[in-house]
Design a protein around this motif. Structure first.
Motif, PDB file in Angstrom:
ATOM      1  N   LEU A   9       0.822  -1.207   0.000  1.00 45.29           N
ATOM      2  CA  LEU A   9       0.000   0.000   0.000  1.00 45.29           C
ATOM      3  C   LEU A   9       0.854   1.254   0.000  1.00 45.29           C
ATOM      4  N   GLU A  10       1.998   1.213   0.674  1.00 46.84           N
ATOM      5  CA  GLU A  10       2.886   2.373   0.662  1.00 46.84           C
ATOM      6  C   GLU A  10       3.473   2.597  -0.729  1.00 46.84           C
ATOM      7  N   LYS A  11       3.792   1.524  -1.413  1.00 49.43           N
ATOM      8  CA  LYS A  11       4.393   1.622  -2.733  1.00 49.43           C
ATOM      9  C   LYS A  11       3.372   2.003  -3.801  1.00 49.43           C
ATOM     10  N   ASN A  12       2.226   1.314  -3.829  1.00 46.23           N
ATOM     11  CA  ASN A  12       1.248   1.462  -4.900  1.00 46.23           C
ATOM     12  C   ASN A  12       0.039   2.311  -4.541  1.00 46.23           C
ATOM     13  N   GLY A  13      -0.212   2.498  -3.277  1.00 44.80           N
ATOM     14  CA  GLY A  13      -1.405   3.227  -2.858  1.00 44.80           C
ATOM     15  C   GLY A  13      -2.645   2.357  -2.930  1.00 44.80           C
ATOM     16  N   PHE A  14      -3.734   2.920  -2.465  1.00 43.22           N
ATOM     17  CA  PHE A  14      -5.000   2.185  -2.488  1.00 43.22           C
ATOM     18  C   PHE A  14      -5.586   2.259  -3.886  1.00 43.22           C
ATOM     19  N   PRO A  15      -6.108   1.172  -4.439  1.00 40.21           N
ATOM     20  CA  PRO A  15      -6.652   1.177  -5.802  1.00 40.21           C
ATOM     21  C   PRO A  15      -7.779   2.194  -5.969  1.00 40.21           C
ATOM     22  N   GLN A  16      -7.680   3.033  -6.977  1.00 45.97           N
ATOM     23  CA  GLN A  16      -8.660   4.093  -7.223  1.00 45.97           C
ATOM     24  C   GLN A  16     -10.049   3.529  -7.520  1.00 45.97           C
ATOM     25  N   GLU A  17     -10.127   2.362  -8.147  1.00 42.92           N
ATOM     26  CA  GLU A  17     -11.424   1.762  -8.455  1.00 42.92           C
ATOM     27  C   GLU A  17     -12.202   1.481  -7.172  1.00 42.92           C
TER      28      GLU A  17
END
Length: 58
Positions: free
Chosen positions: A37-45
């Motif tokens: 989650l730190e690397k990619n973030g929470f999915p926008q969808e």
């Protein structure tokens, strides 16, 4: 009408349940999830779905 006084109250006794919070397997999984989650973030969808279905937004 039911007589509530005669009903037997059954409580959930969870004192025999073992705490797995510090088990190496679960600690490793939690650390992987946090790193992802730190690397990619929470999915926008999912954020859009949550915001659209939120009771607060209505």
């Amino acid at each position: 009408m039911r007589n509530i006084e005669n009903k037997k109250i059954v409580g959930n006794k969870a004192s025999h349940v073992r705490d797995y919070g510090n088990e190496p397997y679960f600690v490793k999984k939690a650390n992987k999830s946090k790193a992802f989650l730190e690397k990619n973030g929470f999915p926008q969808e999912l954020l859009k779905k949550i915001n659209n279905n939120s009771r607060l937004s209505r």
